[in-house]
Design a protein around this motif. Structure first.
Motif, PDB file in Angstrom:
ATOM      1  N   ARG A  82       0.874  -1.186   0.000  1.00 50.27           N
ATOM      2  CA  ARG A  82       0.000   0.000   0.000  1.00 50.27           C
ATOM      3  C   ARG A  82       0.907   1.230   0.000  1.00 50.27           C
ATOM      4  NH1 ARG A  82      -3.487   0.720   4.374  1.00 50.27           N
ATOM      5  NH2 ARG A  82      -1.821  -0.056   5.705  1.00 50.27           N
ATOM      6  N   LEU A  83       1.365   1.588  -1.180  1.00 49.32           N
ATOM      7  CA  LEU A  83       2.323   2.682  -1.288  1.00 49.32           C
ATOM      8  C   LEU A  83       1.666   4.028  -0.994  1.00 49.32           C
ATOM      9  CD1 LEU A  83       4.314   1.704  -4.507  1.00 49.32           C
ATOM     10  CD2 LEU A  83       4.955   1.296  -2.121  1.00 49.32           C
ATOM     11  N   PHE A  84       2.446   4.913  -0.393  1.00 48.08           N
ATOM     12  CA  PHE A  84       1.971   6.287  -0.193  1.00 48.08           C
ATOM     13  C   PHE A  84       2.943   7.256  -0.851  1.00 48.08           C
ATOM     14  CE2 PHE A  84       4.320   5.172   3.722  1.00 48.08           C
ATOM     15  CZ  PHE A  84       5.274   6.171   3.759  1.00 48.08           C
ATOM     16  N   HIS A  85       2.412   8.385  -1.277  1.00 52.47           N
ATOM     17  CA  HIS A  85       3.192   9.448  -1.903  1.00 52.47           C
ATOM     18  C   HIS A  85       3.503  10.484  -0.831  1.00 52.47           C
ATOM     19  CE1 HIS A  85       4.269  11.515  -5.777  1.00 52.47           C
ATOM     20  NE2 HIS A  85       4.321  12.548  -4.946  1.00 52.47           N
ATOM     21  N   THR A  86       4.767  10.857  -0.700  1.00 53.44           N
ATOM     22  CA  THR A  86       5.167  11.855   0.291  1.00 53.44           C
ATOM     23  C   THR A  86       5.100  13.246  -0.331  1.00 53.44           C
ATOM     24  OG1 THR A  86       6.617  10.277   1.411  1.00 53.44           O
ATOM     25  CG2 THR A  86       7.030  12.626   1.816  1.00 53.44           C
ATOM     26  N   ALA A  87       4.388  14.150   0.322  1.00 53.61           N
ATOM     27  CA  ALA A  87       4.234  15.519  -0.180  1.00 53.61           C
ATOM     28  C   ALA A  87       4.663  16.504   0.900  1.00 53.61           C
ATOM     29  CB  ALA A  87       2.786  15.781  -0.569  1.00 53.61           C
ATOM     30  N   VAL A  88       5.472  17.475   0.482  1.00 53.33           N
ATOM     31  CA  VAL A  88       6.015  18.497   1.390  1.00 53.33           C
ATOM     32  C   VAL A  88       5.736  19.869   0.784  1.00 53.33           C
ATOM     33  CG1 VAL A  88       8.122  19.397   2.458  1.00 53.33           C
ATOM     34  CG2 VAL A  88       7.876  16.939   2.086  1.00 53.33           C
ATOM     35  N   THR A  89       5.103  20.757   1.532  1.00 50.31           N
ATOM     36  CA  THR A  89       4.882  22.112   1.019  1.00 50.31           C
ATOM     37  C   THR A  89       6.049  23.013   1.406  1.00 50.31           C
ATOM     38  OG1 THR A  89       3.580  22.669   2.995  1.00 50.31           O
ATOM     39  CG2 THR A  89       2.365  21.965   1.033  1.00 50.31           C
ATOM     40  N   ALA A  90       6.382  23.934   0.500  1.00 49.73           N
ATOM     41  CA  ALA A  90       7.526  24.820   0.734  1.00 49.73           C
ATOM     42  C   ALA A  90       7.291  26.160   0.058  1.00 49.73           C
ATOM     43  CB  ALA A  90       8.808  24.179   0.207  1.00 49.73           C
ATOM     44  N   SER A  91       7.935  27.195   0.605  1.00 49.50           N
ATOM     45  CA  SER A  91       7.724  28.553   0.110  1.00 49.50           C
ATOM     46  C   SER A  91       8.738  28.982  -0.934  1.00 49.50           C
ATOM     47  CB  SER A  91       7.804  29.541   1.279  1.00 49.50           C
ATOM     48  OG  SER A  91       9.140  29.589   1.777  1.00 49.50           O
ATOM     49  N   GLY A  92       9.860  28.283  -1.031  1.00 51.37           N
ATOM     50  CA  GLY A  92      10.905  28.696  -1.956  1.00 51.37           C
ATOM     51  C   GLY A  92      11.969  29.571  -1.313  1.00 51.37           C
ATOM     52  N   SER A  93      11.832  29.893  -0.029  1.00 47.50           N
ATOM     53  CA  SER A  93      12.857  30.663   0.684  1.00 47.50           C
ATOM     54  C   SER A  93      14.099  29.795   0.876  1.00 47.50           C
ATOM     55  CB  SER A  93      12.325  31.092   2.052  1.00 47.50           C
ATOM     56  OG  SER A  93      12.076  29.950   2.861  1.00 47.50           O
ATOM     57  N   ILE A  94      15.239  30.436   1.160  1.00 46.06           N
ATOM     58  CA  ILE A  94      16.453  29.672   1.496  1.00 46.06           C
ATOM     59  C   ILE A  94      16.156  28.729   2.663  1.00 46.06           C
ATOM     60  CG2 ILE A  94      18.773  29.854   2.513  1.00 46.06           C
ATOM     61  CD1 ILE A  94      19.186  32.385   0.873  1.00 46.06           C
ATOM     62  N   TYR A  95      15.454  29.255   3.659  1.00 48.11           N
ATOM     63  CA  TYR A  95      15.104  28.510   4.881  1.00 48.11           C
ATOM     64  C   TYR A  95      14.364  27.214   4.552  1.00 48.11           C
ATOM     65  CZ  TYR A  95      12.661  28.065   9.466  1.00 48.11           C
ATOM     66  OH  TYR A  95      12.149  27.647  10.660  1.00 48.11           O
ATOM     67  N   ASN A  96      13.321  27.295   3.729  1.00 49.94           N
ATOM     68  CA  ASN A  96      12.580  26.091   3.349  1.00 49.94           C
ATOM     69  C   ASN A  96      13.386  25.213   2.404  1.00 49.94           C
ATOM     70  OD1 ASN A  96       8.993  26.897   3.198  1.00 49.94           O
ATOM     71  ND2 ASN A  96      10.286  26.292   4.892  1.00 49.94           N
ATOM     72  N   THR A  97      14.170  25.830   1.526  1.00 45.83           N
ATOM     73  CA  THR A  97      14.857  25.070   0.489  1.00 45.83           C
ATOM     74  C   THR A  97      15.945  24.174   1.057  1.00 45.83           C
ATOM     75  OG1 THR A  97      14.382  26.786  -1.146  1.00 45.83           O
ATOM     76  CG2 THR A  97      16.148  25.241  -1.672  1.00 45.83           C
ATOM     77  N   TRP A  98      16.765  24.689   1.982  1.00 43.60           N
ATOM     78  CA  TRP A  98      17.818  23.819   2.517  1.00 43.60           C
ATOM     79  C   TRP A  98      17.218  22.664   3.314  1.00 43.60           C
ATOM     80  CZ3 TRP A  98      18.450  22.812   7.651  1.00 43.60           C
ATOM     81  CH2 TRP A  98      18.141  23.779   8.612  1.00 43.60           C
ATOM     82  N   GLN A  99      16.104  22.931   4.012  1.00 42.21           N
ATOM     83  CA  GLN A  99      15.452  21.853   4.751  1.00 42.21           C
ATOM     84  C   GLN A  99      14.894  20.795   3.802  1.00 42.21           C
ATOM     85  OE1 GLN A  99      12.635  23.472   7.692  1.00 42.21           O
ATOM     86  NE2 GLN A  99      13.930  25.277   7.813  1.00 42.21           N
ATOM     87  N   CYS A 100      14.289  21.237   2.702  1.00 37.41           N
ATOM     88  CA  CYS A 100      13.741  20.287   1.713  1.00 37.41           C
ATOM     89  C   CYS A 100      14.845  19.423   1.112  1.00 37.41           C
ATOM     90  CB  CYS A 100      13.016  21.027   0.591  1.00 37.41           C
ATOM     91  SG  CYS A 100      11.379  21.612   1.028  1.00 37.41           S
ATOM     92  N   ARG A 101      16.002  20.016   0.836  1.00 35.57           N
ATOM     93  CA  ARG A 101      17.097  19.253   0.234  1.00 35.57           C
ATOM     94  C   ARG A 101      17.592  18.169   1.201  1.00 35.57           C
ATOM     95  NH1 ARG A 101      21.574  22.988  -2.451  1.00 35.57           N
ATOM     96  NH2 ARG A 101      21.876  21.196  -3.855  1.00 35.57           N
ATOM     97  N   VAL A 102      17.713  18.521   2.479  1.00 36.20           N
ATOM     98  CA  VAL A 102      18.120  17.534   3.491  1.00 36.20           C
ATOM     99  C   VAL A 102      17.039  16.458   3.620  1.00 36.20           C
ATOM    100  CG1 VAL A 102      18.570  17.191   5.959  1.00 36.20           C
ATOM    101  CG2 VAL A 102      19.597  19.138   4.762  1.00 36.20           C
ATOM    102  N   MET A 103      15.790  16.891   3.676  1.00 33.08           N
ATOM    103  CA  MET A 103      14.685  15.947   3.832  1.00 33.08           C
ATOM    104  C   MET A 103      14.648  14.956   2.663  1.00 33.08           C
ATOM    105  SD  MET A 103      11.275  15.100   3.242  1.00 33.08           S
ATOM    106  CE  MET A 103       9.960  14.433   4.228  1.00 33.08           C
TER     107      MET A 103
ATOM    108  N   ASN B 209      18.128  32.833   6.447  1.00 39.19           N
ATOM    109  CA  ASN B 209      18.527  33.517   5.210  1.00 39.19           C
ATOM    110  C   ASN B 209      19.853  33.038   4.660  1.00 39.19           C
ATOM    111  OD1 ASN B 209      16.379  35.441   4.721  1.00 39.19           O
ATOM    112  ND2 ASN B 209      17.011  36.406   6.648  1.00 39.19           N
ATOM    113  N   VAL B 210      20.473  32.076   5.322  1.00 35.54           N
ATOM    114  CA  VAL B 210      21.764  31.544   4.866  1.00 35.54           C
ATOM    115  C   VAL B 210      21.725  30.019   4.942  1.00 35.54           C
ATOM    116  CG1 VAL B 210      23.124  33.559   5.569  1.00 35.54           C
ATOM    117  CG2 VAL B 210      22.754  31.697   7.200  1.00 35.54           C
ATOM    118  N   TRP B 211      22.540  29.392   4.117  1.00 33.48           N
ATOM    119  CA  TRP B 211      22.640  27.937   4.149  1.00 33.48           C
ATOM    120  C   TRP B 211      23.455  27.498   5.363  1.00 33.48           C
ATOM    121  CZ3 TRP B 211      20.505  24.894   0.234  1.00 33.48           C
ATOM    122  CH2 TRP B 211      19.992  25.602  -0.857  1.00 33.48           C
ATOM    123  N   PRO B 212      23.024  26.446   6.060  1.00 29.70           N
ATOM    124  CA  PRO B 212      23.881  25.920   7.122  1.00 29.70           C
ATOM    125  C   PRO B 212      25.196  25.444   6.504  1.00 29.70           C
ATOM    126  CG  PRO B 212      21.727  24.834   7.116  1.00 29.70           C
ATOM    127  CD  PRO B 212      21.807  25.639   5.867  1.00 29.70           C
TER     128      PRO B 212
END
Length: 310
Positions: free
Chosen positions: A14-35, A273-276
């Motif tokens: 029973r497969l599920f699709h993972t969906a993550v919402t993001a704003s496109g800010s640096i803050y959301n983007t670095w977290q999405c890349r790690v996730m 506002n900056v990448w870790p």
């Protein structure tokens, strides 16, 4: 007797699709890349029911990470409609994605950028019920008077409203297609209601999802072990997700100094506002397993993601 059933008789995943919402800010983007790095590592491991992945980008425009992370571009709410509460874009983004995207799986996991998957996730939902993490600060009984404006008594006792948000939740795709527009409309109605807005504050959209799910008769299995939240949860235990929403501050003896900036700290808000940087310093001896694991996993991801910081 054959030792294995024919493939047609095997239990279908029973497969599920993972969906993550993001704003496109640096803050959301670095977290999405790690996730997404950890999603890919866990996806094909044993006991996984993880299918596809989508970052639902509600900035309304593509960005430079579309090739790295599977992405659906959603439109933000019209100017002023979110009333300064950007989270209202989340349900609206889900409505658009569910209406327009070709989603192969029958279930959806709603996740967030600041989730790290520590092990493969099975489909925890069953029998028409969602699977959700119970939040101690979502208290429908306490706010029954306010919630009855949006969940009238004809829909049953207030205990039908589960103490959940929209994430993490695994729910049937067709159920979510019904819930999402209601979630959006209840969020907007709550935000316009001064009493509800004051009562629920920054968790208003979480209450709205809980109400919308109950309005559509979709109950939830409450999985306390779905995720942990350092520094309060100190052990990984049986958790599937580390949610690093709280800052982790410690002195050099490994003692928690929450509310006061520690001599050692990891707080996602330090990187709004900056990448870790790669290779974050490890916490001092005595800091709990959950925090140590979090930093190790962030470091592994940033070391292996190409063009980190760009």
């Amino acid at each position: 007797m054959p030792t294995e059933l024919p493939s047609s008789k095997k239990k279908r995943k029973r497969l599920f699709h993972t969906a993550v919402t993001a704003s496109g800010s640096i803050y959301n983007t670095w977290q999405c890349r790690v996730m997404y790095y950890w999603f890919k590592k866990q996806k094909d491991e044993p006991n996984s029911d993880m299918g596809g992945f989508t970052r639902i980008l509600h900035s309304g425009r593509p960005d430079t990470f579309m090739d790295e992370i599977p992405t659906f571009v959603a439109q933000p709410l019209p100017d002023g409609m979110d009333q300064g509460y950007i989270v209202l874009n989340r349900p609206w983004a889900f409505v658009q994605w569910l209406q327009q995207a070709d989603i192969q799986e029958d279930y959806i996991l709603m996740s967030e950028p600041d989730h790290i998957l520590v092990k493969p996730i099975p489909n925890l939902s069953r029998d028409g019920l969602g699977a959700a993490f119970p939040f101690f600060y979502i208290e429908p009984k306490k706010y029954e008077t306010v919630l009855r404006k949006f969940f009238p008594e004809k829909y049953g006792p207030i205990t039908n409203v589960d103490p959940i948000g929209n994430s993490p939740v695994i729910v049937g795709k067709e159920s979510l297609r019904k819930i999402a527009p209601t979630w959006m409309n209840v969020s907007l109605a709550m935000k316009k209601d001064p009493e509800a807005d004051k009562a629920f504050g920054w968790v208003l959209e979480m209450y709205a999802y809980a109400v919308a799910s109950a309005l559509h008769g979709v109950g939830n299995i409450l999985y306390k072990e779905f995720m942990i939240q350092p520094p309060w949860d100190t052990a990984i235990g049986k958790a599937y997700i580390i949610h690093y929403t709280y800052g982790c501050d410690y002195d050099l003896q490994g003692k928690l100094t929450y509310g006061k900036i520690g001599e050692w700290r990891f707080d996602k808000r330090s990187y709004d506002n900056v990448w870790p940087p790669r290779n974050l310093s490890m916490p001092p001896n005595g800091v709990p397993e959950s925090v140590v694991t979090l930093v190790k996993m962030v470091n592994e991801a940033t070391a292996n993601i190409p063009n980190w910081g760009s």
